[in-house]
Design a protein around this motif. Structure first.
Motif, PDB file in Angstrom:
ATOM      1  N   TYR A  87     -35.063 -52.090 -27.695  1.00 24.50           N
ATOM      2  CA  TYR A  87     -34.625 -51.896 -26.318  1.00 24.50           C
ATOM      3  C   TYR A  87     -34.860 -50.464 -25.876  1.00 24.50           C
ATOM      4  O   TYR A  87     -35.194 -49.588 -26.678  1.00 24.50           O
ATOM      5  N   PHE A  88     -34.705 -50.224 -24.578  1.00 31.62           N
ATOM      6  CA  PHE A  88     -34.843 -48.878 -24.038  1.00 31.62           C
ATOM      7  C   PHE A  88     -33.757 -48.650 -23.000  1.00 31.62           C
ATOM      8  O   PHE A  88     -33.057 -49.586 -22.584  1.00 31.62           O
ATOM      9  N   ARG A  89     -33.596 -47.383 -22.588  1.00 32.19           N
ATOM     10  CA  ARG A  89     -32.476 -47.026 -21.711  1.00 32.19           C
ATOM     11  C   ARG A  89     -32.963 -46.167 -20.544  1.00 32.19           C
ATOM     12  O   ARG A  89     -33.769 -45.259 -20.733  1.00 32.19           O
ATOM     13  N   ALA A 105     -29.401 -50.392 -20.026  1.00 33.60           N
ATOM     14  CA  ALA A 105     -30.066 -50.651 -21.301  1.00 33.60           C
ATOM     15  C   ALA A 105     -30.737 -52.013 -21.224  1.00 33.60           C
ATOM     16  O   ALA A 105     -30.099 -53.010 -20.880  1.00 33.60           O
ATOM     17  N   LEU A 106     -32.039 -52.059 -21.550  1.00 24.64           N
ATOM     18  CA  LEU A 106     -32.849 -53.268 -21.361  1.00 24.64           C
ATOM     19  C   LEU A 106     -33.614 -53.610 -22.634  1.00 24.64           C
ATOM     20  O   LEU A 106     -34.194 -52.724 -23.285  1.00 24.64           O
ATOM     21  N   LEU A 133     -43.617 -56.855 -26.885  1.00 22.85           N
ATOM     22  CA  LEU A 133     -43.771 -55.443 -26.528  1.00 22.85           C
ATOM     23  C   LEU A 133     -42.777 -54.589 -27.305  1.00 22.85           C
ATOM     24  O   LEU A 133     -41.662 -55.034 -27.624  1.00 22.85           O
ATOM     25  N   VAL A 134     -43.185 -53.351 -27.583  1.00 22.10           N
ATOM     26  CA  VAL A 134     -42.307 -52.373 -28.227  1.00 22.10           C
ATOM     27  C   VAL A 134     -42.355 -51.082 -27.426  1.00 22.10           C
ATOM     28  O   VAL A 134     -43.083 -50.975 -26.429  1.00 22.10           O
ATOM     29  N   ALA A 135     -41.598 -50.100 -27.876  1.00 24.12           N
ATOM     30  CA  ALA A 135     -41.493 -48.833 -27.141  1.00 24.12           C
ATOM     31  C   ALA A 135     -42.864 -48.203 -26.886  1.00 24.12           C
ATOM     32  O   ALA A 135     -43.139 -47.695 -25.802  1.00 24.12           O
ATOM     33  N   ALA A 136     -43.741 -48.247 -27.890  1.00 30.21           N
ATOM     34  CA  ALA A 136     -45.050 -47.602 -27.752  1.00 30.21           C
ATOM     35  C   ALA A 136     -45.915 -48.261 -26.691  1.00 30.21           C
ATOM     36  O   ALA A 136     -46.870 -47.650 -26.190  1.00 30.21           O
ATOM     37  N   ASP A 137     -45.597 -49.498 -26.337  1.00 31.14           N
ATOM     38  CA  ASP A 137     -46.369 -50.192 -25.295  1.00 31.14           C
ATOM     39  C   ASP A 137     -45.924 -49.791 -23.894  1.00 31.14           C
ATOM     40  O   ASP A 137     -46.741 -49.770 -22.971  1.00 31.14           O
TER      41      ASP A 137
END
Length: 443
Positions: A405-407, A370-371, A377-381
């Protein structure tokens, strides 16, 4: 001879009637298929040998985007082919030993000699219902060690069935401190301690062995339930040696099978607690009173019926368990490969300036990472750019920070088969996508 069949992404692979319709009336969507049968040596037979030994021939999945979310994960060709087994009766002589083998092999994955597996149609969530309805009577005390979204949900499920639930909530990105657990166990008598081994929402890994040691020392009569949906087969779990009473999981993560199986393995101590309970079991479908005779029957070589098992999924599960327990790499090597892949992904992320969500390195899972998104920046970027490069990762999940964050999942075949190059592909795609996203924002 059937030379090539494409099956639509939207078509459930376990549905033989839908598959038959697709063959007779191929829809346009079939051209977008994710797998195919290539040059089968003979048409599928409805009288196959037991134990999933049907000849695979040269079956290969169609090219598709690399799925590296923390479950479902990529599955092997052998598993996907087994999922397309011709329809057979759930009480047929050819299916009974396949189911029985699955019961025996899942014990091997968890290093237990005599714990009782329950393999039931459902998601991993059904494991919570089994724990809450079979092992805890209304009004009894339960302690939940909460390290994320799934700790919240496990506690909610237990309360739904009437348990009196206390929670030890870890700070976001951390596991519960051992000292806090010890203090809580001294303060009150608990019927059960429940925790999430790897919380999929945060990537935080709890010390299962350490938790069990504390419970055994302070409150030896207390049952221990481990939610291993995101840890079984990617993190080592020594159920007997550590004294874990319940390990609950699902088919679609480290166990490398399509979604749809709820898998729970209960110690003989837990079974005894269930058998001696005073109140009626508070669930119908999840009741071990219904399922225990079924599991015992199939393992002994006899068919029994309460509710229809997902036959094709069990064939697929059999294929995956065979790879896990009977083929190279060994279980020990699999766990090592998960640790090594995890270290590679995390090191590559650090080189790119990405911070991990887990605050303690030792509490970072080996099957996922998980980062945090970089500032600006956001998920859409980032995530659509990864998809353009053929890599599918997951956005955040925890309600407090899910936009930040994203995984990335790295478990199963993507880790244990280096010839696929999945980990390399993820790292390259991440580097390129991040650079492109930053350039688009002048960062």
């Amino acid at each position: 001879m059937l030379s090539r069949v494409r099956v639509s992404r939207a078509l459930p692979s376990s549905s033989s009637s839908a598959l038959g319709f697709c063959l007779a009336h191929p829809p346009p969507a079939a051209r977008a298929a994710i797998f195919s049968f290539r040059s089968l040596s003979s048409p599928p037979s409805h009288h196959q040998a037991p134990r999933g030994s049907r000849k695979m021939s040269t079956f290969k999945q169609e090219p598709h985007k690399l799925l590296v979310i923390p479950g479902p994960i990529e599955v092997t060709d052998e598993v996907l082919y087994a999922n397309a087994h011709p329809s057979v009766s759930h009480v047929s002589p050819e299916f009974v030993p396949v189911f029985g083998d699955c019961i025996r092999m899942i014990r091997e994955v968890l290093y237990t000699a005599d714990a009782q597996p329950f393999i039931i149609s459902g998601s991993g969530t059904l494991g919570w219902d089994q724990v809450a309805s079979n092992l805890v009577e209304p009004g009894e005390n339960v302690l939940v060690l909460n390290s994320g979204y799934f700790g919240d949900s496990f506690a909610d499920c237990l309360r739904t069935y009437g348990a009196s639930v206390d929670e030890l909530r870890a700070p976001f990105g951390k596991a519960v401190e051992p000292f806090s657990l010890e203090v809580a166990l001294h303060s009150k008598k608990y019927k059960l301690v429940a925790f999430t081994h790897v919380d999929t929402s945060t990537g935080v890994l709890s010390d299962a062995k350490g938790i069990a040691e504390i419970v055994k020392k302070v409150s030896p009569d207390t049952l221990i339930a481990l939610d291993g949906v995101c840890s079984v087969a990617s993190e080592e779990i020594q159920q007997d040696a550590w004294g874990i009473d319940v390990v609950l999981t699902a088919s679609q993560k480290g166990l490398g099978t399509p979604p749809g199986l709820s898998i729970l393995v209960a110690s003989q101590r837990a079974i005894k607690v269930f058998e001696e309970r005073k109140a009626a079991v508070t669930s119908y479908y999840a009741s071990w009173k219904k399922w225990l005779p079924i599991m015992r029957a199939y393992e002994s070589g006899s068919a029994a019926y309460f509710a229809t098992p997902p036959v094709n999924l069990i064939y697929a599960f059999h294929a995956s368990l065979t790879q896990l327990t009977k083929q190279a790499p060994s279980l020990a090597d699999r766990f090592r490969l998960h640790r090594e892949a995890s270290a590679r992904v995390k090191a590559a992320a650090a080189e790119l300036g990405l911070r991990q969500l887990p605050l303690v390195d030792e509490q970072a899972a080996n099957g996922m990472t998980a980062l945090w998104f970089p500032e600006g920046l956001v998920a859409a970027d980032l995530l659509p750019r990864l998809v353009k490069r053929g890599v599918v990762v997951a956005a955040g999940l925890h309600k407090d920070n899910k936009e930040k964050y994203f995984r990335i999942g790295h478990m199963g075949v993507s880790v244990v088969d280096p010839q696929r190059g999945d980990v390399d592909k993820v790292i390259v795609a991440l580097k390129e996508s991040l650079a492109e996203a930053k350039a688009s924002k002048n960062l």
